[in-house]
Structures are given as C-alpha cells and as structure tokens.
Motif scaffolding. Sequence first.
Motif, PDB file in Angstrom:
ATOM      1  N   VAL A   4      -4.614   6.581   7.895  1.00 58.35           N
ATOM      2  CA  VAL A   4      -3.840   7.364   7.199  1.00 58.35           C
ATOM      3  C   VAL A   4      -4.616   8.003   5.762  1.00 58.35           C
ATOM      4  O   VAL A   4      -4.919   6.972   5.188  1.00 58.35           O
ATOM      5  N   SER A   5      -4.746   9.233   5.590  1.00 55.71           N
ATOM      6  CA  SER A   5      -5.334   9.541   4.189  1.00 55.71           C
ATOM      7  C   SER A   5      -4.395  10.493   3.747  1.00 55.71           C
ATOM      8  O   SER A   5      -3.749  11.554   4.365  1.00 55.71           O
ATOM      9  N   GLY A   6      -4.321  10.611   2.663  1.00 58.86           N
ATOM     10  CA  GLY A   6      -3.439  11.409   1.703  1.00 58.86           C
ATOM     11  C   GLY A   6      -2.288  11.082   1.159  1.00 58.86           C
ATOM     12  O   GLY A   6      -1.526  10.268   2.004  1.00 58.86           O
ATOM     13  N   ILE A  14       1.016  -1.132   0.059  1.00 58.49           N
ATOM     14  CA  ILE A  14       0.216  -0.053  -0.197  1.00 58.49           C
ATOM     15  C   ILE A  14       0.747   1.243  -0.165  1.00 58.49           C
ATOM     16  O   ILE A  14       1.789   1.455   0.959  1.00 58.49           O
ATOM     17  N   THR A  15       0.434   2.195  -1.009  1.00 57.49           N
ATOM     18  CA  THR A  15       1.310   3.455  -1.147  1.00 57.49           C
ATOM     19  C   THR A  15       0.589   4.707  -0.958  1.00 57.49           C
ATOM     20  O   THR A  15       1.031   5.756  -1.520  1.00 57.49           O
ATOM     21  N   GLY A  16      -0.849   4.427  -0.672  1.00 54.29           N
ATOM     22  CA  GLY A  16      -1.637   5.537  -0.359  1.00 54.29           C
ATOM     23  C   GLY A  16      -2.374   5.483   0.884  1.00 54.29           C
ATOM     24  O   GLY A  16      -1.802   4.999   1.975  1.00 54.29           O
ATOM     25  N   ILE A  30      -7.968   1.967   1.689  1.00 49.41           N
ATOM     26  CA  ILE A  30      -8.722   3.278   1.841  1.00 49.41           C
ATOM     27  C   ILE A  30      -8.572   3.695   3.332  1.00 49.41           C
ATOM     28  O   ILE A  30      -8.283   2.975   4.185  1.00 49.41           O
ATOM     29  N   ALA A  31      -8.973   5.028   3.474  1.00 48.01           N
ATOM     30  CA  ALA A  31      -8.944   5.603   4.661  1.00 48.01           C
ATOM     31  C   ALA A  31     -10.401   5.694   5.158  1.00 48.01           C
ATOM     32  O   ALA A  31     -11.155   6.284   4.764  1.00 48.01           O
ATOM     33  N   LEU A  32     -10.642   4.560   6.030  1.00 44.94           N
ATOM     34  CA  LEU A  32     -12.126   4.489   6.661  1.00 44.94           C
ATOM     35  C   LEU A  32     -12.348   5.734   7.616  1.00 44.94           C
ATOM     36  O   LEU A  32     -11.376   6.222   8.216  1.00 44.94           O
ATOM     37  N   SER A  33     -13.569   6.200   7.478  1.00 41.97           N
ATOM     38  CA  SER A  33     -14.131   7.385   8.593  1.00 41.97           C
ATOM     39  C   SER A  33     -14.132   6.710   9.789  1.00 41.97           C
ATOM     40  O   SER A  33     -14.124   5.362  10.339  1.00 41.97           O
TER      41      SER A  33
END
Length: 160
Positions: A98-100, A22-24, A154-157
């Motif tokens: 982590v998002s972004g 994972i790189t995002g 994905i960045a879960l909420s």
Amino acid sequence: MAREFDAVDDTISLGAAAVLQITGDITVACYCYRVGGSEGHILGCYESASPFIGWAVARAQDIEIGADTFKYWSDGNGAWRRANTAVGTTFEHRAVVVSGTGAGAGTFYLNGATDGTFTQTAPGSFTGTKRIGSRSDATRFWDGGLAHLAVWNIALSAVE
C-alpha cells in the motif's frame, strides 16, 4: 523457518512493537498455506474493538468478501480489501503493498504476479500488542503454515 499454527491457540506476541505502528506506506509479505476452513489472521496489528485502529493481514472466511482469500485491513478505510485468488493448501508467496497516505493505491501479489488492486487510506497508529498467527486480542487464529514473514514501512515495487 516455517511455523505451523493450529487455529486453536498458537500465536506469537510481539508486544507493543513500536516499529509496527505504521501509518503510511506498507509492504507485508510471507509464504503461507491454509489447512482448515476458519478465518485466521497472519498478522494482527489493530484494536479488536471499534474503531479498529491499525492494520492486519488475514485469510477471509466471509462469503461477502470472498472465502479463503488473502485480505488486508486498515482503519483508514474501515473495510477489508481482498486478493482475487484463494489461499492455497501448499506454500505460496503472498504480499500486499500500500502506497500513499491519502487515497493510496494497494496491490496484492501471489507468487510475484499481481492478484488484485484496491484503493486504501493509511491506517492509524495502534500502540497495543501485535501478534503473528492471530488478532491482537489472541482470537481468530491462523490455521496452516507461515514462513519468512516480513513487514516494511515502505511500498516495495513488484520487482523488489
């Protein structure tokens, strides 16, 4: 299903597991508890030598970053980021989101409540062996229990 890890040699090899390169955006969640006092990796998905490409989730032993805390590594920042609360001795739900891909935002969760925030850059792609219960080189073993370990790209909420 819960699994006990003894901090001696218990580890589960996931092989190269391309799905974990994972790189995002990333979310890692599990139920865990600690037994002993040593640092232990819940999930090791990074090179064990410099430049430490990849990412990991572990329990800190280092006093400078907070003993017994839940922590996240990404080579994008070159440093561990830690939650505010020590890992407990009974099962608790832990997550890091982590998002972004640039200067991303990270959040730790403990039993559904925010347990710290941080800034983090996305990790590089580690193509080597990934492991549950230790680093990728089968060292720094987890001492305690793990259950329902899950990873999303994905960045879960907070609600999710």
